[in-house]
Design an enzyme around this catalytic site. Sequence first.
Site, PDB file in Angstrom:
ATOM      1  N   HIS A 154      -1.905  -2.491  -2.054  1.00 22.76           N
ATOM      2  CA  HIS A 154      -2.650  -2.139  -0.841  1.00 22.76           C
ATOM      3  C   HIS A 154      -2.571  -3.265   0.187  1.00 22.76           C
ATOM      4  O   HIS A 154      -3.287  -4.253   0.078  1.00 22.76           O
ATOM      5  CB  HIS A 154      -4.112  -1.845  -1.187  1.00 22.76           C
ATOM      6  CG  HIS A 154      -4.293  -0.608  -1.993  1.00 22.76           C
ATOM      7  ND1 HIS A 154      -4.419   0.630  -1.417  1.00 22.76           N
ATOM      8  CD2 HIS A 154      -4.321  -0.410  -3.332  1.00 22.76           C
ATOM      9  CE1 HIS A 154      -4.537   1.547  -2.371  1.00 22.76           C
ATOM     10  NE2 HIS A 154      -4.475   0.945  -3.537  1.00 22.76           N
TER      11      HIS A 154
ATOM     12  N   CYS B 201       0.523   3.202  -2.760  1.00 14.13           N
ATOM     13  CA  CYS B 201      -0.076   3.609  -4.037  1.00 14.13           C
ATOM     14  C   CYS B 201       0.307   5.063  -4.346  1.00 14.13           C
ATOM     15  O   CYS B 201       1.449   5.334  -4.698  1.00 14.13           O
ATOM     16  CB  CYS B 201      -1.574   3.356  -4.022  1.00 14.13           C
ATOM     17  SG  CYS B 201      -2.293   3.240  -5.677  1.00 14.13           S
TER      18      CYS B 201
ATOM     19  N   GLU C 266      -3.641  -3.152   3.158  1.00  9.80           N
ATOM     20  CA  GLU C 266      -4.735  -3.017   4.127  1.00  9.80           C
ATOM     21  C   GLU C 266      -6.019  -3.740   3.733  1.00  9.80           C
ATOM     22  O   GLU C 266      -6.978  -3.745   4.498  1.00  9.80           O
ATOM     23  CB  GLU C 266      -5.033  -1.527   4.364  1.00  9.80           C
ATOM     24  CG  GLU C 266      -5.682  -0.803   3.203  1.00  9.80           C
ATOM     25  CD  GLU C 266      -4.719  -0.294   2.137  1.00  9.80           C
ATOM     26  OE1 GLU C 266      -5.163   0.484   1.277  1.00  9.80           O
ATOM     27  OE2 GLU C 266      -3.536  -0.664   2.153  1.00  9.80           O
TER      28      GLU C 266
END
Length: 186
Positions: A162, A75, A164
Amino acid sequence: MILVINNHGQYNHRIHRTLHYLKIPSELVPNTTPLKEIEDKEPSGLILGGGPSVERSGNSLKYVKKLDYPILGICLGHQIIAQAYGGEIGSAGSESYAQIQINIQDENDIFRGLGPQLDVWASHKDEVNRLPPEFKILASSPICAIEAMKHQDKPLYGIQFHPEVYHTPKGPKVFENFYEVCREKP
């Protein structure tokens, strides 16, 4: 060991925790950590986490420009890499924060075994609007032309999404692939 650079984003701790679950050695460090201290830790790679703004990204731009490690920018980290190499960042044409499907155009390195499409959780407020010279696009989506990019010669990767979070179901594989890149670098 991979150093996760904390750029004050809400998911930086989750990146570190995900690496821990994957048994990838890592340490979360502030983005104000001096270059010498980063070098003294002898990392195998860096992950530049997300964050609220370039103004709060500390030394991240210096890390990208001056350190010779594999780097994965997530990001804001993706945008910092683009900016460091002459790309252009700006407001997204379609501001959103949702699960989308990206189209993987180049499956090697960080996307190995994940193509041709991948469901991801992406933040599109700011994004890379112009690819830096010497970079190539790895993935795109209907709302963002540069969802992922890679330097043509160096192990530098940027992703807008993302990996994660739970809403990127195959996200851990991105981290495993990046760790493999780090382990292969002499």
